[in-house]
Design a protein around this motif. Structure first.
Motif, PDB file in Angstrom:
ATOM      1  N   GLN A  81      -6.892   6.927   3.271  1.00  0.00           N
ATOM      2  CA  GLN A  81      -7.011   5.477   3.184  1.00  0.00           C
ATOM      3  C   GLN A  81      -6.726   4.907   4.568  1.00  0.00           C
ATOM      4  O   GLN A  81      -5.727   5.283   5.197  1.00  0.00           O
ATOM      5  CB  GLN A  81      -5.998   4.916   2.180  1.00  0.00           C
ATOM      6  CG  GLN A  81      -5.914   3.411   2.175  1.00  0.00           C
ATOM      7  CD  GLN A  81      -4.680   2.884   1.466  1.00  0.00           C
ATOM      8  OE1 GLN A  81      -3.672   3.581   1.373  1.00  0.00           O
ATOM      9  NE2 GLN A  81      -4.754   1.656   0.990  1.00  0.00           N
ATOM     10  N   VAL A  82      -7.586   4.026   5.071  1.00  0.00           N
ATOM     11  CA  VAL A  82      -7.348   3.339   6.331  1.00  0.00           C
ATOM     12  C   VAL A  82      -7.052   1.880   6.006  1.00  0.00           C
ATOM     13  O   VAL A  82      -7.790   1.243   5.257  1.00  0.00           O
ATOM     14  CB  VAL A  82      -8.551   3.465   7.293  1.00  0.00           C
ATOM     15  CG1 VAL A  82      -8.305   2.680   8.567  1.00  0.00           C
ATOM     16  CG2 VAL A  82      -8.822   4.928   7.611  1.00  0.00           C
ATOM     17  N   ARG A  83      -5.974   1.373   6.565  1.00  0.00           N
ATOM     18  CA  ARG A  83      -5.505   0.016   6.274  1.00  0.00           C
ATOM     19  C   ARG A  83      -4.759  -0.527   7.478  1.00  0.00           C
ATOM     20  O   ARG A  83      -4.374   0.229   8.371  1.00  0.00           O
ATOM     21  CB  ARG A  83      -4.598   0.039   5.053  1.00  0.00           C
ATOM     22  CG  ARG A  83      -3.387   0.949   5.262  1.00  0.00           C
ATOM     23  CD  ARG A  83      -2.361   0.815   4.170  1.00  0.00           C
ATOM     24  NE  ARG A  83      -1.303   1.797   4.270  1.00  0.00           N
ATOM     25  CZ  ARG A  83      -0.313   1.785   5.160  1.00  0.00           C
ATOM     26  NH1 ARG A  83      -0.235   0.834   6.081  1.00  0.00           N
ATOM     27  NH2 ARG A  83       0.613   2.729   5.166  1.00  0.00           N
TER      28      ARG A  83
ATOM     29  N   THR B  50      -3.994   9.573   0.820  1.00  0.00           N
ATOM     30  CA  THR B  50      -4.015   8.751  -0.382  1.00  0.00           C
ATOM     31  C   THR B  50      -2.968   9.190  -1.400  1.00  0.00           C
ATOM     32  O   THR B  50      -2.353   8.357  -2.059  1.00  0.00           O
ATOM     33  CB  THR B  50      -5.417   8.769  -1.028  1.00  0.00           C
ATOM     34  OG1 THR B  50      -6.364   8.354  -0.038  1.00  0.00           O
ATOM     35  CG2 THR B  50      -5.514   7.832  -2.214  1.00  0.00           C
ATOM     36  N   ASP B  51      -2.732  10.498  -1.498  1.00  0.00           N
ATOM     37  CA  ASP B  51      -1.771  10.991  -2.480  1.00  0.00           C
ATOM     38  C   ASP B  51      -0.328  10.839  -2.017  1.00  0.00           C
ATOM     39  O   ASP B  51       0.494  10.253  -2.706  1.00  0.00           O
ATOM     40  CB  ASP B  51      -2.045  12.462  -2.817  1.00  0.00           C
ATOM     41  CG  ASP B  51      -3.371  12.646  -3.528  1.00  0.00           C
ATOM     42  OD1 ASP B  51      -3.790  11.743  -4.279  1.00  0.00           O
ATOM     43  OD2 ASP B  51      -3.993  13.700  -3.315  1.00  0.00           O
ATOM     44  N   SER B  52      -0.024  11.360  -0.839  1.00  0.00           N
ATOM     45  CA  SER B  52       1.365  11.391  -0.370  1.00  0.00           C
ATOM     46  C   SER B  52       1.774  10.148   0.408  1.00  0.00           C
ATOM     47  O   SER B  52       2.959   9.925   0.629  1.00  0.00           O
ATOM     48  CB  SER B  52       1.584  12.616   0.520  1.00  0.00           C
ATOM     49  OG  SER B  52       0.891  12.447   1.755  1.00  0.00           O
TER      50      SER B  52
END
Length: 172
Positions: A9-11, A67-69
């Motif tokens: 995920q990029v944010r 995304t998970d960790s």
């Protein structure tokens, strides 16, 4: 042997990311000539840098997280190129990845998000300084349309030797 593909995920980066971002940057301070900082930072010492990259405007911080960790895998920034007012439409762009995160396309994801976020910000050029040899960084920047414009020879002194910086620019 097949490896598990990490979903990323990029944010925009924020206060909660400060410790991880500082740890990534300190790796490059300690182990590489990629940054010309020579002393590691505490997260508190790095806070002004974090705050200079708000969630809007021309100076941005994008982070890539598993995304998970939610482990931070790297970050990209656009920062002031120089402090004088006439430079306001130019930014310096950079990417730093966690030591084990290279070669997975994370730098590409970060730059894609960063340059999308910079659209409509009234910027004219982005610059990137690369300490050679750094083929991965050169390839990444060229993939995003940066072109080589020149080299500052032996401009930095670190680890008992002088280092060049090759400069690249991109029209925004």
């Amino acid at each position: 042997m097949a490896s598990k593909r990490t979903e990323v995920q990029v944010r925009p980066g924020g206060e909660a990311d400060l410790d991880a971002l500082t740890a990534i940057y300190n790796h490059y301070v300690r182990e590489t000539p990629i940054t010309f900082d020579t002393a590691v930072f505490t997260p508190e010492e790095r806070r002004p840098w974090l705050l200079s990259h708000p969630v809007d405007g021309p100076h941005r911080l994008m982070v890539a997280a598993d995304t998970d960790s939610q482990e931070i895998l790297g970050y990209a920034t656009s920062s002031a190129f120089r402090v004088k007012p006439a430079y306001a439409t130019s930014v310096e762009a950079s990417v730093y990845l966690a030591p084990d995160a290279g070669g997975r396309g994370i730098g590409t994801l970060l730059y894609k998000a960063l340059f999308e976020a910079l659209g409509g910000q009234g910027l004219h050029r982005a610059y990137a300084g690369i300490v050679p040899p750094n083929e991965a960084s050169t390839r990444l920047h060229e993939r995003f349309g940066f072109r080589y414009v020149g080299t500052y020879r032996e401009v930095g002194y670190k680890f008992g030797r002088y280092w060049d910086v090759a400069w690249y620019e991109k029209e925004l």
